[in-house]
Write a protein that holds these residues in place. Structure first.
Motif, PDB file in Angstrom:
ATOM      1  N   LEU B  87       0.856  -1.197   0.000  1.00 60.23           N
ATOM      2  CA  LEU B  87       0.000   0.000   0.000  1.00 60.23           C
ATOM      3  C   LEU B  87       0.887   1.241   0.000  1.00 60.23           C
ATOM      4  N   VAL B  88       0.706   2.079  -1.016  1.00 62.57           N
ATOM      5  CA  VAL B  88       1.431   3.353  -1.072  1.00 62.57           C
ATOM      6  C   VAL B  88       0.452   4.453  -0.681  1.00 62.57           C
ATOM      7  N   PHE B  89       0.715   5.073   0.468  1.00 62.10           N
ATOM      8  CA  PHE B  89      -0.196   6.100   0.967  1.00 62.10           C
ATOM      9  C   PHE B  89      -0.089   7.397   0.160  1.00 62.10           C
ATOM     10  N   GLN B  90      -0.998   8.319   0.432  1.00 64.52           N
ATOM     11  CA  GLN B  90      -0.902   9.651  -0.157  1.00 64.52           C
ATOM     12  C   GLN B  90       0.350  10.346   0.361  1.00 64.52           C
ATOM     13  N   TYR B  91       0.986  11.121  -0.486  1.00 68.35           N
ATOM     14  CA  TYR B  91       2.213  11.830  -0.131  1.00 68.35           C
ATOM     15  C   TYR B  91       3.215  10.903   0.564  1.00 68.35           C
ATOM     16  N   PRO B  92       3.537   9.769  -0.088  1.00 68.16           N
ATOM     17  CA  PRO B  92       4.394   8.771   0.562  1.00 68.16           C
ATOM     18  C   PRO B  92       5.802   9.302   0.819  1.00 68.16           C
ATOM     19  N   GLU B  93       6.185  10.378   0.098  1.00 74.23           N
ATOM     20  CA  GLU B  93       7.544  10.894   0.288  1.00 74.23           C
ATOM     21  C   GLU B  93       7.761  11.410   1.710  1.00 74.23           C
ATOM     22  N   ASN B  94       6.650  11.687   2.433  1.00 74.66           N
ATOM     23  CA  ASN B  94       6.789  12.128   3.824  1.00 74.66           C
ATOM     24  C   ASN B  94       7.290  11.005   4.722  1.00 74.66           C
ATOM     25  N   ILE B 154       7.601   4.776  -3.780  1.00 85.18           N
ATOM     26  CA  ILE B 154       6.914   3.661  -4.438  1.00 85.18           C
ATOM     27  C   ILE B 154       7.880   2.475  -4.560  1.00 85.18           C
ATOM     28  N   ALA B 155       9.143   2.761  -4.869  1.00 82.25           N
ATOM     29  CA  ALA B 155      10.144   1.701  -4.967  1.00 82.25           C
ATOM     30  C   ALA B 155      10.267   0.957  -3.637  1.00 82.25           C
ATOM     31  N   GLY B 156      10.136   1.702  -2.531  1.00 80.07           N
ATOM     32  CA  GLY B 156      10.228   1.091  -1.210  1.00 80.07           C
ATOM     33  C   GLY B 156       9.190  -0.001  -1.013  1.00 80.07           C
ATOM     34  N   VAL B 157       8.025   0.178  -1.594  1.00 81.06           N
ATOM     35  CA  VAL B 157       6.972  -0.841  -1.489  1.00 81.06           C
ATOM     36  C   VAL B 157       7.224  -1.953  -2.523  1.00 81.06           C
ATOM     37  N   LEU B 158       7.662  -1.541  -3.720  1.00 81.27           N
ATOM     38  CA  LEU B 158       7.942  -2.515  -4.785  1.00 81.27           C
ATOM     39  C   LEU B 158       9.032  -3.516  -4.392  1.00 81.27           C
ATOM     40  N   ALA B 159       9.989  -3.038  -3.590  1.00 81.11           N
ATOM     41  CA  ALA B 159      11.119  -3.887  -3.209  1.00 81.11           C
ATOM     42  C   ALA B 159      10.676  -5.076  -2.369  1.00 81.11           C
ATOM     43  N   MET B 160       9.454  -5.032  -1.842  1.00 80.92           N
ATOM     44  CA  MET B 160       8.934  -6.171  -1.078  1.00 80.92           C
ATOM     45  C   MET B 160       8.357  -7.238  -2.014  1.00 80.92           C
ATOM     46  N   ASN B 161       8.476  -7.006  -3.326  1.00 78.92           N
ATOM     47  CA  ASN B 161       7.908  -7.927  -4.327  1.00 78.92           C
ATOM     48  C   ASN B 161       6.417  -8.202  -4.147  1.00 78.92           C
ATOM     49  N   PRO B 162       5.589  -7.182  -4.116  1.00 75.78           N
ATOM     50  CA  PRO B 162       4.165  -7.422  -3.901  1.00 75.78           C
ATOM     51  C   PRO B 162       3.484  -8.000  -5.143  1.00 75.78           C
ATOM     52  N   LYS B 163       2.407  -8.725  -4.925  1.00 77.13           N
ATOM     53  CA  LYS B 163       1.579  -9.196  -6.040  1.00 77.13           C
ATOM     54  C   LYS B 163       0.555  -8.124  -6.395  1.00 77.13           C
ATOM     55  N   VAL B 164       0.181  -7.363  -5.364  1.00 80.96           N
ATOM     56  CA  VAL B 164      -0.810  -6.305  -5.547  1.00 80.96           C
ATOM     57  C   VAL B 164      -0.196  -4.992  -5.070  1.00 80.96           C
ATOM     58  N   LEU B 165      -0.367  -3.935  -5.860  1.00 73.56           N
ATOM     59  CA  LEU B 165       0.117  -2.634  -5.453  1.00 73.56           C
ATOM     60  C   LEU B 165      -1.078  -1.686  -5.393  1.00 73.56           C
ATOM     61  N   ILE B 166      -1.330  -1.152  -4.192  1.00 70.98           N
ATOM     62  CA  ILE B 166      -2.432  -0.209  -4.029  1.00 70.98           C
ATOM     63  C   ILE B 166      -1.833   1.179  -3.885  1.00 70.98           C
ATOM     64  N   LEU B 167      -2.292   2.125  -4.699  1.00 70.61           N
ATOM     65  CA  LEU B 167      -1.734   3.479  -4.631  1.00 70.61           C
ATOM     66  C   LEU B 167      -2.847   4.480  -4.373  1.00 70.61           C
ATOM     67  N   ASP B 168      -2.691   5.260  -3.282  1.00 71.57           N
ATOM     68  CA  ASP B 168      -3.701   6.253  -2.936  1.00 71.57           C
ATOM     69  C   ASP B 168      -3.256   7.596  -3.520  1.00 71.57           C
ATOM     70  N   GLU B 169      -3.863   8.011  -4.602  1.00 71.22           N
ATOM     71  CA  GLU B 169      -3.534   9.283  -5.250  1.00 71.22           C
ATOM     72  C   GLU B 169      -2.046   9.512  -5.451  1.00 71.22           C
ATOM     73  N   PRO B 170      -1.422   8.646  -6.244  1.00 70.27           N
ATOM     74  CA  PRO B 170       0.030   8.763  -6.390  1.00 70.27           C
ATOM     75  C   PRO B 170       0.483  10.013  -7.138  1.00 70.27           C
ATOM     76  N   THR B 171      -0.422  10.721  -7.809  1.00 77.29           N
ATOM     77  CA  THR B 171       0.031  11.867  -8.606  1.00 77.29           C
ATOM     78  C   THR B 171      -0.337  13.213  -7.992  1.00 77.29           C
ATOM     79  N   ALA B 172      -0.939  13.208  -6.784  1.00 75.15           N
ATOM     80  CA  ALA B 172      -1.348  14.483  -6.176  1.00 75.15           C
ATOM     81  C   ALA B 172      -0.160  15.433  -6.054  1.00 75.15           C
ATOM     82  N   GLY B 173      -0.333  16.649  -6.535  1.00 79.61           N
ATOM     83  CA  GLY B 173       0.708  17.670  -6.399  1.00 79.61           C
ATOM     84  C   GLY B 173       1.826  17.596  -7.429  1.00 79.61           C
ATOM     85  N   LEU B 174       1.780  16.616  -8.331  1.00 84.56           N
ATOM     86  CA  LEU B 174       2.834  16.529  -9.356  1.00 84.56           C
ATOM     87  C   LEU B 174       2.433  17.337 -10.589  1.00 84.56           C
TER      88      LEU B 174
END
Lengths: 286, 286
Positions: B87-94, B154-174
């Motif tokens: 799960l990638v939360f909103q504003y994950p860079e925080n 996002i890479a931080g979550v991908l590195a866990m090799n997930p089968k499912v990737l959930i992204l909460d508004e990954p483009t907000a503010g870009l």
């Protein structure tokens, strides 16, 4: 001279090295000339890191120029004696609603600014009443801000600025964290302030649809102003905008693509109505 | 079935006078390799919904199944579930916190108790997958641009090799370019690695372009669950829910109403272009 005017404005950030050694100057904005007429709506576009927010922070003297001059209603922002007058003239609304609310009750938050500049209590309440009314938040005045949606919080933040009776409101991506309804509410609120009270609006945004509502647009890239003109002039240069990592509204893009394929359309179509009329002819009253 | 929700309900502050039903009797199945968009206005329950997918929230009623197994049965390995469903939360860079990019991305695999070499390999692969150049691997995450930071997160979550990737508004503010890049890379993760994508978004244009299935959440219930085209055909009902259809949908309806024989189900710029050109060619023949 317009209400906001800059000549050859430049600003350097200092990037500190270890132990204050190898400090590096990074030029964030460079040679910016702008002249904003009182009562107009201005949009500033640019990709992340292009210098838009740095420019915005000069408008109310949060940053002072390393080079050149910024005037707000004729006052040089470098003159320390005018700093509070300048901040009263030009109010700022930031991106994250949660970062700019200070009180635990909506009406007290709105009154915070006037209280700080020593407005008499009776007048503070008059200003609060008016400001809440202007942004349509009167019925929420006794609420705790954490009970509000993002769009409502931003409107409270705008009310806080309005209570300072500014001549100019700067919105630094103030709609970026909102859903489409919240975005529309905030935009309608500031445009209404512009229309009814002649408040100058400067909005920094990534939403191209919002830009179509502006009178004049500045496009920034690498700290410089690279394009300026009316939305129609700007959005008719699709390829050039894309080269600055920007975009055009979907309707404009579609019109551009159709035109490229030989469909006879005018340049710089901005709205749905314009495209429908161009394709189907003006609507004839029956 | 990869993920399944059976009669799931969630009530905040259950059994108190502040009880609020956030989800009501949700039934949902998501299969491997799908690209699912989730839309709903603020407060519709969509965030509550996605937190059920990886066991961050426990339904007050009903069952959540991952690969056929009830995740709330006794002794179920929730940690493994959370590696499988990222799960990638909103504003994950925080949430970035390490001194350099690579170490930050290695944090997840380290917690999976993988060998240092394997952690490193996973992190390098994940960072390349999100399009971050090797030269940034040793940089401090705080020196990167907003879009780059987000990709690291996002890479931080991908590195866990997930089968499912959930992204909460990954483009907000870009900015628009950053938005297209991130969504393009997310699509590639699905196309090249078969990762199932669940994308929460406020942008109808984005879900129309990228998702092949669209779930609309309203008042804690699923209002629509179909292809984007089929969902946007209900644009009037979407408006009643505080949502909207993409600009293109409105345009196509207006053109049709004005007598141009276009496909009212077109939702993207390229679909609209094809349909309009075909209709114009048809009109010439008559």
């Amino acid at each position: 001279m317009g209400i906001i005017k800059a000549i050859k404005l430049g600003f350097d950030y200092i990037k500190y090295g270890e132990d204050d050694k190898d400090n590096e100057k990074v030029r964030a904005i460079d040679g910016i000339d702008i002249d904003v007429e009182k009562g107009s709506v201005i949009a500033i576009l640019g990709h992340n890191g292009s210098g838009k927010s740095t420019l915005a922070k000069h408008i109310n003297a949060l940053l002072l120029p390393s080079e050149g001059t910024m005037w707000v209603d004729g006052m040089d922002t470098k003159g320390e004696e005018d700093i509070w007058k300048i901040r009263q003239k030009a109010g700022m609304v930031f991106q994250n609603p949660d970062n700019q609310i200070v009180a635990s009750v909506v009406e007290e938050d709105v009154g915070f600014g006037p209280e700080n500049i020593g407005v008499p209590t009776k007048e503070i309440w008059e200003r609060v009443d008016q400001a809440l009314e202007r942004v349509g938040m009167t019925k929420h005045r006794k609420k705790s801000p954490n009970r509000l949606s993002g769009g409502q919080k931003q409107r409270v933040a705008i009310a806080g600025v309005v209570a300072m009776r500014p001549d100019c409101i700067v919105l630094d991506e103030s709609t970026a964290m909102l859903d489409p309804n919240g975005r529309k509410d905030v935009l309608d609120t500031v445009l209404d302030l512009n229309r009814k009270e002649g408040v100058t609006v400067i909005m920094i945004t990534h939403y191209m649809e919002e830009v179509t509502r502006a009178d004049f647009v500045y496009v920034m890239d690498s700290g410089k102003i690279v394009m300026q003109g009316t939305p129609r002039e700007i959005f008719s240069q699709v390829e050039k905008l894309k080269s600055f990592h920007l975009d055009v509204p979907q309707i404009t893009e579609l019109a551009y693509e159709l035109k490229k394929d030989g469909v006879d359309l005018p340049d710089g179509i901005l709205t749905r109505d314009e495209l429908v009329s161009a394709l189907c002819g003006e609507r004839t009253e029956e | 079935m990869l993920l399944e929700l059976k009669n799931v309900s969630y009530t905040y502050n259950k059994d108190t006078s502040f009880a609020v039903n956030a989800l009501e009797n949700i039934n949902l199945q998501i299969s491997e390799g799908e690209f699912v968009g989730v839309i709903g206005h603020t407060g519709s329950g969509k965030s509550t919904l996605i937190q059920h997918f990886n066991g961050l929230m426990k339904p007050t009623d009903g069952q959540v199944l991952y690969m056929g197994e009830d995740i709330w049965q006794e002794k179920y390995d929730l940690q493994a579930l959370r590696s499988g469903v990222g799960l990638v939360f909103q504003y994950p860079e925080n949430q970035l916190f390490e001194t350099d990019v690579l170490t930050d991305v290695m944090f997840g695999p380290k917690n999976q108790k993988l060998s240092p070499e394997e952690c490193r390999e996973r992190a390098v692969n994940a960072l390349r997958r999100v399009g971050l150049k090797d030269k940034y691997f040793t940089a401090s995450p705080f020196d990167l641009s907003g879009g780059q930071k987000r990709r690291v997160a996002i890479a931080g979550v991908l590195a866990m090799n997930p089968k499912v990737l959930i992204l909460d508004e990954p483009t907000a503010g870009l900015d628009p370019h950053g938005r297209d890049e991130i969504l393009g890379q997310i699509r590639k993760l699905r196309d090249e690695m078969g990762i199932t994508i669940i994308l929460v978004s406020h942008s109808m244009e984005d879900v129309a372009e990228y998702a092949d299935r669209l779930i609309v959440v309203n008042d804690g219930k699923i209002a629509f669950d179909d292809t984007p085209k089929a969902v946007f055909a209900h644009y009037k009902e979407l408006e009643a829910m505080g949502l909207a259809a993409p600009q293109i949908t409105y345009l196509m309806h207006e053109l049709k109403e004005r007598g141009l024989d276009v496909d009212i189900n077109a939702v993207t710029v390229s679909e609209a272009k094809k349909s309009i050109e075909k209709a114009l060619a048809g009109r010439k023949k008559h």
